[in-house]
Scaffold this active site. Sequence first.
Site, PDB file in Angstrom:
ATOM      1  N   PHE A 234       0.854  -1.181   0.000  1.00  0.00           N
ATOM      2  CA  PHE A 234       0.000   0.000   0.000  1.00  0.00           C
ATOM      3  C   PHE A 234       0.897   1.241   0.000  1.00  0.00           C
ATOM      4  CE2 PHE A 234      -2.936   3.017   2.055  1.00  0.00           C
ATOM      5  CZ  PHE A 234      -4.090   2.781   1.332  1.00  0.00           C
TER       6      PHE A 234
ATOM      7  N   ASP B  98       3.107  -5.789   7.985  1.00  0.00           N
ATOM      8  CA  ASP B  98       1.907  -4.964   8.016  1.00  0.00           C
ATOM      9  C   ASP B  98       0.681  -5.869   7.880  1.00  0.00           C
ATOM     10  OD1 ASP B  98      -0.253  -3.249   7.492  1.00  0.00           O
ATOM     11  OD2 ASP B  98       1.071  -1.743   6.607  1.00  0.00           O
TER      12      ASP B  98
ATOM     13  N   TYR C 137      -9.782  -0.328  11.485  1.00  0.00           N
ATOM     14  CA  TYR C 137     -11.069   0.095  10.910  1.00  0.00           C
ATOM     15  C   TYR C 137     -11.490  -0.770   9.731  1.00  0.00           C
ATOM     16  CZ  TYR C 137      -7.564   2.605   8.171  1.00  0.00           C
ATOM     17  OH  TYR C 137      -6.437   2.910   7.453  1.00  0.00           O
ATOM     18  N   LYS C 138     -10.603  -1.663   9.267  1.00  0.00           N
ATOM     19  CA  LYS C 138     -10.957  -2.513   8.132  1.00  0.00           C
ATOM     20  C   LYS C 138     -11.712  -3.738   8.652  1.00  0.00           C
ATOM     21  CE  LYS C 138      -7.257  -0.618   5.320  1.00  0.00           C
ATOM     22  NZ  LYS C 138      -5.826  -0.635   5.017  1.00  0.00           N
TER      23      LYS C 138
ATOM     24  N   ARG D 127     -12.938  -4.349  -6.432  1.00  0.00           N
ATOM     25  CA  ARG D 127     -12.492  -5.092  -5.256  1.00  0.00           C
ATOM     26  C   ARG D 127     -13.664  -5.394  -4.328  1.00  0.00           C
ATOM     27  NH1 ARG D 127      -8.243  -2.587  -0.955  1.00  0.00           N
ATOM     28  NH2 ARG D 127     -10.017  -1.206  -0.684  1.00  0.00           N
TER      29      ARG D 127
END
Length: 399
Positions: free
Chosen positions: A116, A186, A211-212, A358
């Site tokens: 990312f 990560d 938060y994912k 996605r």
Amino acid sequence: MTASSCFKHTKQQFHLPEDLVYLDGNSLGPLPLAATEKVSATLEQEWGELLIQGWNKAGWMAAPSKTGDRLATMLGAPAGSIVMGDTLSIKVFQAVDAAMDLVPDRAVVLSDSGNFPTDLYMVEGLLKNRSAGKLKVVEPEHLASAIDPSVAVVLLTGVDYRTGRLHDTASIVKKAHAVGATVVLDLAHSAGAIPVNLHDENPDFAVGCTYKYLNGGPGAPAFIYVAPRHQQRIRPALSGWLGHAAPFAFDQHYTPADGVERMRVGTPPVVALSILDAALDIWEQVSMDAVRQASIKLSEQFIAGVESQCPELVLASPRDAQQRGSQVSFRHPEGYAIVQALISAGVVGDFRAPDILRFGFTPLYLDSDDVAKAVERLALIMREGRWDQPHFKIKAAVT
Ligand SMILES: *Cc1c(COP(=O)(O)O)cnc(C)c1O
């Protein structure tokens, strides 16, 4: 108990808009119903009544470690090895800096182009402030073979945010350690998505957001794990007062706190931590292995349905479920417009440039009926070309 019956109970614990199929929990999880009550209690009974005494009487000061310990249990790490705070970008900075310090005679930070972007940006910024350092970015398939004795730190994101491709974390860690390099792992797309065992995978540091998949809410605090063997050696780059051994001694100079506590920086996000606690209450009712099995089932159902009914969409994720995280991506040159049309039909996925559609699979609140509905609506949009309208092609700030 079948996988679907074992998650009915958790689905009821989320607020999901009527008739919406939410396939974007890999980007922002939905609201745990109990969060509202928890936050109200934090606001009214704690902040409202206790005011500044809340730091002591409501345990606010200890909240980052307390919640960190709950995550540690979930991620196969010992108590006292994870602390919450800040955002993931900040935690990447702290972890990479500390990892470089552990290998002072080397300067290369190795990562891959599937990472990312913020992780790479943070390393660029970090290296500006170090006397020596170089960020080397290779293709994901070449990451393992690029690990050599020049590498100080491998910055590895376990799941590729675009394709969902899984790295073989444990073997990359082994290879890195064999040449004397350190690993920052990560877990942004791993925590709550796939089983993680930090003890077995053995990275030096791990970081992630909440938060994912973890459903901690927009702006939820990130976490950082420091392997117990390193904790007392770290000299934090962001040496804030709440990572000090005695914050309220107000010493002129910084002395790191004991253990992982030294990775704290400033005032903890107390209200946000109470939302995350409500989300973790749900996570503690399930086993990650059951979640993984259910997520594979849902993903396979989605892939089979889309491939049979939408031949223009090309699978961008690995076909083998063991090589995928908990998301499935397809490619199409008009991916953005298709995703907008799909959202307007009540199925929320997202788009990642240049051409990725996605979809996240999150068994806590998603079942096979939802997946069937998503496939059906997507197939209709493709069959009738409903995406091909100007208003579906206007790009919003957040895609
Ligand atoms: C989502 C994500 C981030 C986000 O960082 P924030 O500081 O929380 O905005 C960082 N890294 C990875 C790998 C991610 O997937």
